[in-house]
Design a protein around this motif. Structure first.
Motif, PDB file in Angstrom:
ATOM      1  N   LEU A  13      -1.504 -20.674  19.384  1.00 57.72           N
ATOM      2  CA  LEU A  13      -1.219 -21.539  20.520  1.00 57.72           C
ATOM      3  C   LEU A  13      -0.542 -20.798  21.667  1.00 57.72           C
ATOM      4  O   LEU A  13      -0.757 -21.111  22.844  1.00 57.72           O
ATOM      5  N   SER A  14       0.289 -19.814  21.338  1.00 58.26           N
ATOM      6  CA  SER A  14       1.067 -19.125  22.377  1.00 58.26           C
ATOM      7  C   SER A  14       0.186 -18.344  23.333  1.00 58.26           C
ATOM      8  O   SER A  14       0.571 -18.098  24.481  1.00 58.26           O
ATOM      9  N   THR A  15      -0.985 -17.937  22.897  1.00 60.88           N
ATOM     10  CA  THR A  15      -1.875 -17.135  23.746  1.00 60.88           C
ATOM     11  C   THR A  15      -3.128 -17.902  24.175  1.00 60.88           C
ATOM     12  O   THR A  15      -3.975 -17.349  24.867  1.00 60.88           O
ATOM     13  N   TYR A  16      -3.241 -19.163  23.781  1.00 65.34           N
ATOM     14  CA  TYR A  16      -4.467 -19.915  24.061  1.00 65.34           C
ATOM     15  C   TYR A  16      -4.507 -20.354  25.516  1.00 65.34           C
ATOM     16  O   TYR A  16      -3.518 -20.848  26.072  1.00 65.34           O
ATOM     17  N   GLN A  17      -5.665 -20.149  26.171  1.00 67.64           N
ATOM     18  CA  GLN A  17      -5.876 -20.546  27.560  1.00 67.64           C
ATOM     19  C   GLN A  17      -6.675 -21.855  27.584  1.00 67.64           C
ATOM     20  O   GLN A  17      -7.856 -21.876  27.257  1.00 67.64           O
ATOM     21  N   SER A  18      -6.025 -22.931  27.990  1.00 63.91           N
ATOM     22  CA  SER A  18      -6.688 -24.236  28.023  1.00 63.91           C
ATOM     23  C   SER A  18      -7.727 -24.296  29.141  1.00 63.91           C
ATOM     24  O   SER A  18      -7.534 -23.708  30.217  1.00 63.91           O
ATOM     25  N   GLN A  19      -8.833 -25.020  28.874  1.00 64.19           N
ATOM     26  CA  GLN A  19      -9.913 -25.109  29.851  1.00 64.19           C
ATOM     27  C   GLN A  19     -10.111 -26.515  30.411  1.00 64.19           C
ATOM     28  O   GLN A  19     -10.761 -26.677  31.432  1.00 64.19           O
ATOM     29  N   ASN A  20      -9.610 -27.558  29.738  1.00 65.52           N
ATOM     30  CA  ASN A  20      -9.701 -28.910  30.294  1.00 65.52           C
ATOM     31  C   ASN A  20      -8.591 -29.774  29.712  1.00 65.52           C
ATOM     32  O   ASN A  20      -7.813 -29.308  28.878  1.00 65.52           O
ATOM     33  N   GLU A  21      -8.535 -31.028  30.155  1.00 62.26           N
ATOM     34  CA  GLU A  21      -7.433 -31.906  29.767  1.00 62.26           C
ATOM     35  C   GLU A  21      -7.761 -32.779  28.557  1.00 62.26           C
ATOM     36  O   GLU A  21      -6.900 -33.547  28.117  1.00 62.26           O
ATOM     37  N   LEU A  22      -8.961 -32.691  28.027  1.00 64.79           N
ATOM     38  CA  LEU A  22      -9.344 -33.515  26.887  1.00 64.79           C
ATOM     39  C   LEU A  22      -8.919 -32.826  25.605  1.00 64.79           C
ATOM     40  O   LEU A  22      -9.588 -31.929  25.112  1.00 64.79           O
ATOM     41  N   LYS A  23      -7.783 -33.265  25.065  1.00 61.77           N
ATOM     42  CA  LYS A  23      -7.201 -32.584  23.911  1.00 61.77           C
ATOM     43  C   LYS A  23      -6.686 -33.589  22.888  1.00 61.77           C
ATOM     44  O   LYS A  23      -6.356 -34.733  23.217  1.00 61.77           O
ATOM     45  N   VAL A  24      -6.620 -33.123  21.665  1.00 60.93           N
ATOM     46  CA  VAL A  24      -5.935 -33.824  20.582  1.00 60.93           C
ATOM     47  C   VAL A  24      -4.849 -32.891  20.070  1.00 60.93           C
ATOM     48  O   VAL A  24      -5.127 -31.715  19.767  1.00 60.93           O
ATOM     49  N   TYR A  25      -3.618 -33.376  19.979  1.00 60.41           N
ATOM     50  CA  TYR A  25      -2.494 -32.545  19.565  1.00 60.41           C
ATOM     51  C   TYR A  25      -2.096 -32.867  18.123  1.00 60.41           C
ATOM     52  O   TYR A  25      -2.194 -34.018  17.677  1.00 60.41           O
ATOM     53  N   VAL A  26      -1.604 -31.843  17.435  1.00 59.71           N
ATOM     54  CA  VAL A  26      -1.027 -32.021  16.103  1.00 59.71           C
ATOM     55  C   VAL A  26       0.432 -31.588  16.178  1.00 59.71           C
ATOM     56  O   VAL A  26       0.732 -30.437  16.556  1.00 59.71           O
ATOM     57  N   PHE A  27       1.329 -32.515  15.863  1.00 59.53           N
ATOM     58  CA  PHE A  27       2.756 -32.227  15.890  1.00 59.53           C
ATOM     59  C   PHE A  27       3.274 -32.051  14.458  1.00 59.53           C
ATOM     60  O   PHE A  27       2.817 -32.730  13.536  1.00 59.53           O
TER      61      PHE A  27
END
Length: 558
Positions: free
Chosen positions: A541-555
């Motif tokens: 996650l620390s190096t991941y470059q997001s490409q859009n706003e459609l996401k599902v998060y796991v906490f």
């Protein structure tokens, strides 16, 4: 030896057609008639082979949220959880029991559910064929069954998903067949079974009540006008047996919930809440109709046009009045079941498809008789186009289905395949017996992980849509999450998983504050157009470059 005379009962059972007195095609003496004999079987063979191999290829397609919700409730219901108390949804109990059987016998996963769908389609087709054979003739029975199989599998009615409309169809078709056999043979037990099957269809989905009305109303003219008893007496006991059978499943459900002290919950979740939620729709029914009907018919528009012609031609095809009116009412009430639904969703139209298939076959039969010998050739040519065109148009779906593309085409930005992958990963990380928190309407995570939910509210729409009923549910949902304090929470922020304006609610603000205080982000899934979504976990996650706003998060709990 003199031949015995045919009884009135025998005459009623014959194909139902009076055309033999006018003109009778002879398969053994003319090539067009031979074509009419063997071509329908060829067409049915194509439909069976194509649909069966497509169903097998689609067994493992990820479940969408309705399927997953039904599977979750059915699975835990058979393990002792209480419906409408520990798990809530707005369908009647029959649907969840059916799903419970599927997941117990075939597996608690997408494949297990879709094996159940395959069996339901097979039973529906067999009962439909036998009914059409007895109402009309072999040509119409075989041809209409070929059409029905294609229509039921069509992706544009979400034919790959085990919706309630698919699963109640075997009970409706079986109920209709038993009704006709009961009328023909005057056996009261068959009418009791007919009512019982139609009653079971009702406790799977409420819309099927219209099919019970068909047989309840049609019995009278059948017995008074079109199939009188020779002694002139009206066998009212038959009608009573039909009604008793129909009421038995409903009565059993009401008595069970009354005895367990949960009748109020049954009435709230299956009657009051759905009617209140329907009233909150922002789009008018006409707008919904305009949106969904073109989607439903786009690959099979020729079949629907043929069916419209069949609505008129069925009265001009020489069949007996009782047979004609039974089939006509079955088709019309099938369309009525769509109209009385909460909206014109694609899978609602499945209940109209038997009528569409029959009426299209009636139109072909009329053509074959109207045009004489050339009519047989025209009939077979048109019928072949009606079957082959949808297969060609949707060839990728039928012959090489791409699960991800099917989901994106049918469900837009809903990330059902990605949520299933998240659930499978959490199955490794979450100990058995522990619960998972889900923010959004995503029970497919729970099914894939084989874990229970922190909250009984699997779907967010009921707790957000009603200004009177929803606020107490919001408080209950927030309390469920906080008291559960699960190790993992899955959050889908997409509006399709909630409803518009959800992120402005006080409940949501309180929930996110609690999340920020107690959890850290462990992983995410991001939507990708025309390809599987990206899943990222832990240190990536620390190096991941997001490409859009459609996401599902796991906490993960800190």
């Amino acid at each position: 030896m003199a031949r015995p005379s045919r009884t009135k009962k025998d005459n009623f059972h014959k194909s139902g057609s009076t055309q033999g007195k006018k003109k009778k095609l002879s398969p053994s003496t003319s090539s067009p008639s031979a074509l009419m004999k063997w071509w329908p079987l060829f067409l049915l063979g194509i439909s069976v082979i194509v649909v069966l191999q497509a169903r097998l290829r689609l067994l493992a397609i990820p479940m969408e949220r309705d399927e997953a919700g039904f599977a979750y409730i059915g699975h835990w219901l058979l393990k002792g959880e209480s419906l409408y108390v520990d798990m809530v949804d707005n369908k009647l109990p029959g649907l969840y029991i059916l799903y419970g059987f599927f997941t117990t016998i075939f597996g608690y996963n997408a494949t297990g559910v879709h094996i159940g769908l395959l069996i339901a389609n097979a039973v529906s087709a067999v009962c439909f064929y036998m009914l059409m054979r007895d109402l009309f003739n072999r040509f119409i029975a075989v041809t209409s069954t070929a059409f029905l199989l294609i229509l039921l599998a069509d992706p544009n009615v979400l034919g790959f998903a085990a919706h309630a409309t698919q699963l109640l169809l075997p009970f409706v078709m079986g109920g209709f067949y038993m009704f006709w056999q009961g009328i023909r043979t005057e056996r009261k037990s068959l009418l009791l079974i007919s009512g019982l099957l139609l009653g079971l269809a009702f406790i799977i989905k409420q819309q099927s009540v219209v099919f019970g009305l068909v047989v309840a109303l049609l019995w009278w003219p059948l017995r008074i006008l079109w199939n009188k008893k020779e002694n002139g007496r009206l066998p009212i006991v038959e009608w009573l047996m039909l009604g008793i059978g129909g009421l038995m499943p409903v009565t059993a459900v009401v008595v069970y919930f009354k005895m367990t002290g949960r009748l109020d919950e049954l009435l709230f979740w299956s009657v009051k809440q759905p009617s209140r939620m329907t009233a909150t729709f922002t789009q008018s029914r006409w707008e919904l109709f305009q949106h969904f009907v073109p989607l439903v018919t786009r690959a099979v528009v020729a079949l629907w046009i043929s069916a419209c012609a069949g609505l008129v031609l069925i009265f001009m095809s020489g069949f007996k009045k009782g047979n004609v009116w039974f089939a006509f009412l079955m088709a019309v009430f099938g369309l009525a079941s769509v109209v009385i639904g909460a909206a014109f969703y694609q899978h609602y139209f499945i209940l109209a498809l038997p009528g569409v298939a029959l009426l299209a076959a009636i139109a072909l039969y009329w053509i074959s008789n109207k045009l004489g010998n050339s009519g047989a050739t025209v009939c077979c040519l048109v019928g072949s186009i009606l079957v082959l065109w949808p297969l060609v148009r949707e060839r990728k779906y039928f012959f090489s289905p791409d699960y991800n593309k099917i989901h994106q085409q049918m469900y837009s930005f809903n990330m059902f395949p990605e949520l299933e992958r998240i659930g499978k990963e959490l199955a490794r990380r979450v100990p058995e017996g522990s619960r998972i928190g889900v923010m959004g309407s995503e029970p497919e995570v729970l099914v894939a992980a084989d874990r229970e939910s922190c909250s009984k509210h699997l779907f967010m729409y009921p707790i957000l849509s009603d200004p009177v009923l929803s606020p107490p549910m919001q408080d209950e949902y927030l309390h469920d999450m906080e008291s559960c304090l699960p190790d993992y929470i899955v959050y889908n922020g997409g509006i399709l998983s909630w409803t518009s304006g959800y992120d402005k609610l006080q409940m949501f603000e309180n929930l996110m504050k609690w999340i920020n205080d107690n959890y850290t982000t462990l992983g995410l899934a991001e939507f990708r157009k025309d390809m599987p979504g990206e899943l990222v976990w832990d240190g990536e996650l620390s190096t991941y470059q997001s490409q859009n706003e459609l996401k599902v998060y796991v906490f993960k709990k800190k």
